[in-house]
Design a protein around this motif. Structure first.
Motif, short mmCIF file in Angstrom:
data_model
loop_
_atom_site.label_atom_id
_atom_site.label_comp_id
_atom_site.label_asym_id
_atom_site.label_seq_id
_atom_site.Cartn_x
_atom_site.Cartn_y
_atom_site.Cartn_z
N GLY A 29 0.83 -1.19 0.00
CA GLY A 29 0.00 0.00 0.00
C GLY A 29 0.87 1.24 0.00
N VAL A 30 0.24 2.40 -0.07
CA VAL A 30 1.01 3.62 -0.26
C VAL A 30 1.91 3.93 0.94
N ASP A 31 1.44 3.72 2.16
CA ASP A 31 2.24 4.08 3.34
C ASP A 31 3.50 3.22 3.45
N SER A 32 3.32 1.90 3.42
CA SER A 32 4.50 1.04 3.56
C SER A 32 5.41 1.15 2.34
N SER A 33 4.85 1.48 1.18
CA SER A 33 5.69 1.65 0.00
C SER A 33 6.58 2.88 0.13
N VAL A 34 6.04 3.95 0.69
CA VAL A 34 6.86 5.14 0.91
C VAL A 34 7.96 4.84 1.92
N VAL A 35 7.62 4.13 3.00
CA VAL A 35 8.65 3.78 3.99
C VAL A 35 9.72 2.90 3.35
N ARG A 66 4.67 -7.47 -4.58
CA ARG A 66 5.88 -7.87 -5.30
C ARG A 66 6.21 -6.86 -6.41
N GLN A 67 5.17 -6.40 -7.11
CA GLN A 67 5.38 -5.46 -8.20
C GLN A 67 5.94 -4.13 -7.68
N VAL A 68 5.37 -3.63 -6.59
CA VAL A 68 5.81 -2.34 -6.06
C VAL A 68 7.23 -2.44 -5.49
N ALA A 69 7.54 -3.55 -4.83
CA ALA A 69 8.90 -3.73 -4.33
C ALA A 69 9.90 -3.70 -5.48
N ALA A 70 9.52 -4.31 -6.60
CA ALA A 70 10.39 -4.28 -7.78
C ALA A 70 10.56 -2.87 -8.31
N GLU A 71 9.48 -2.07 -8.28
CA GLU A 71 9.57 -0.66 -8.70
C GLU A 71 10.59 0.08 -7.86
N ILE A 72 10.53 -0.15 -6.56
CA ILE A 72 11.41 0.55 -5.63
C ILE A 72 12.83 0.05 -5.75
N GLY A 73 12.97 -1.24 -6.03
CA GLY A 73 14.29 -1.84 -6.11
C GLY A 73 14.74 -2.45 -4.80
N ILE A 74 13.84 -2.54 -3.85
CA ILE A 74 14.19 -3.06 -2.54
C ILE A 74 14.06 -4.58 -2.51
N ARG A 75 14.91 -5.23 -1.75
CA ARG A 75 14.81 -6.68 -1.56
C ARG A 75 13.47 -7.01 -0.91
N HIS A 76 12.78 -7.99 -1.46
CA HIS A 76 11.44 -8.33 -0.96
C HIS A 76 11.38 -9.79 -0.54
N ALA A 163 4.84 9.79 -2.33
CA ALA A 163 4.76 8.65 -3.25
C ALA A 163 4.76 9.14 -4.70
N ARG A 164 4.03 10.23 -4.96
CA ARG A 164 4.01 10.77 -6.33
C ARG A 164 5.40 11.27 -6.72
N ASP A 165 6.09 11.89 -5.76
CA ASP A 165 7.44 12.39 -6.03
C ASP A 165 8.39 11.24 -6.37
N TYR A 166 8.19 10.10 -5.73
CA TYR A 166 8.99 8.91 -6.04
C TYR A 166 8.53 8.22 -7.33
N GLY A 167 7.36 8.62 -7.83
CA GLY A 167 6.83 7.99 -9.03
C GLY A 167 6.25 6.61 -8.77
N LEU A 168 5.78 6.37 -7.55
CA LEU A 168 5.25 5.06 -7.20
C LEU A 168 3.86 4.86 -7.79
N SER A 169 3.61 3.70 -8.35
CA SER A 169 2.33 3.42 -8.99
C SER A 169 1.18 3.37 -7.99
#
Length: 306
Positions: A29-35, A66-76, A163-169
């Protein structure tokens, strides 16, 4: 980005950078994705996003994580556990979210220790504590989870801006609570009920609805969609598909709530947005608010069972 928000973002990132490593309780979700994005920026490979898989997490949400973690590049990584093993959770009282979050975060700490990481963090933001009865937040405090967004007063809307600044989907993704939030308080959470809710909601996802829930009133499916999507829910083609799909999933009767989607429309009075509001993060929580009668405020004429 507004300078005030940027300053909060940078402070949260610096707080994470001060740790040797962190494991982020990650729902996608948006909160954990930003963190997760902040942690990855701050610590690189020393940051890990971890999703807890259980019967209450829809498969589609795990795929999204899984998709968002790949966007970020973080180990999931994914850890598995079962809330249904805890009778306190199964009985589904107004402390369900506390029991769920305690188990979920406990699994996170166990996995973090196996990786040599001392810090578990989550996506609780500054808007969450004011959103009604939130027993899940008590578990966060008791387990000493690091909540960088809360610590630096980052509100929900500011999280979305970051999240928008990071370009997160997921910047504008609606909150998605765990499947147990669809079951009225006092009605036991069972694998059968969770499964038929997930199967029923898969149809709404396929039809392109964005904000939706299928509430399980002991065999009666109450469909909620956003007010701006009610017209689409009344499309005769969808009516027929919903009736057939929900019955095939195991429901006895299918209804549409004309009040539209509302957080926590099956749980104790006074919970309001409750843990559904934070649901996209602390690893998918649950919702709250008034427990309603199974046939109150619903529209049945278009959705009769055959």
């Amino acid at each position: 980005m507004d300078g005030h928000i940027a300053a909060k973002r940078d402070a949260a990132r610096e707080r994470l950078a001060a740790r040797d490593g962190v494991l982020v309780a990650f729902s996608g979700g948006v909160d954990s994705s930003v963190v997760a994005a902040l942690a990855h920026d701050a610590l690189g490979e020393a940051a890990v996003a971890c999703t807890a898989k259980s019967e209450t997490l829809p498969d589609a949400e795990l795929d999204d994580a899984r998709q968002v973690a790949a966007e970020i590049g973080i180990r999931h990584e994914v850890v598995e556990f079962s809330e249904l093993e805890d009778p306190n959770f199964v009985q589904n009282d107004d402390e369900r979210c506390y029991h769920c979050r305690t188990m979920r975060l406990g699994a996170m700490y166990d996995h973090a220790r196996s990786l040599g990481i001392d810090t578990v963090c989550d996506g609780t933001n500054a808007s969450d504590p004011g959103e009604g009865h939130r027993p899940g937040l008590r578990a966060v405090a008791e387990l000493d989870v690091l909540s960088p967004l809360l610590a630096h007063d980052v509100t929900k809307e500011e999280v979305r801006e970051i999240a928008r600044d990071y370009g997160l989907s997921v910047a504008d993704k609606p909150a998605m609570a765990c499947l147990s939030s669809r079951i009225p308080t006092g009605l036991e959470v069972t694998e059968e009920r969770l499964t038929r809710v997930e199967r029923a909601e898969s149809l709404l996802r396929e039809w392109g609805f964005e904000q939706f829930r299928v509430r399980d009133h002991d065999g009666l499916a109450r469909i909620e969609v956003g007010e701006d999507e009610l017209d689409a829910a009344l499309d005769p083609a969808f009516v027929e598909a919903a009736r057939e799909h929900c019955e095939a999933a195991g429901f006895d009767h299918v209804t549409l709530d004309l009040h539209g989607y509302a957080t926590g429309s099956v749980s104790p009075a006074g919970e309001g947005a409750a843990d559904e509001g934070a649901a996209d993060d602390a690893e998918t929580d649950s919702d709250g608010s008034d427990e309603t009668d199974p046939v109150t405020n619903v529209f049945e004429a278009e959705y009769p069972s055959r």
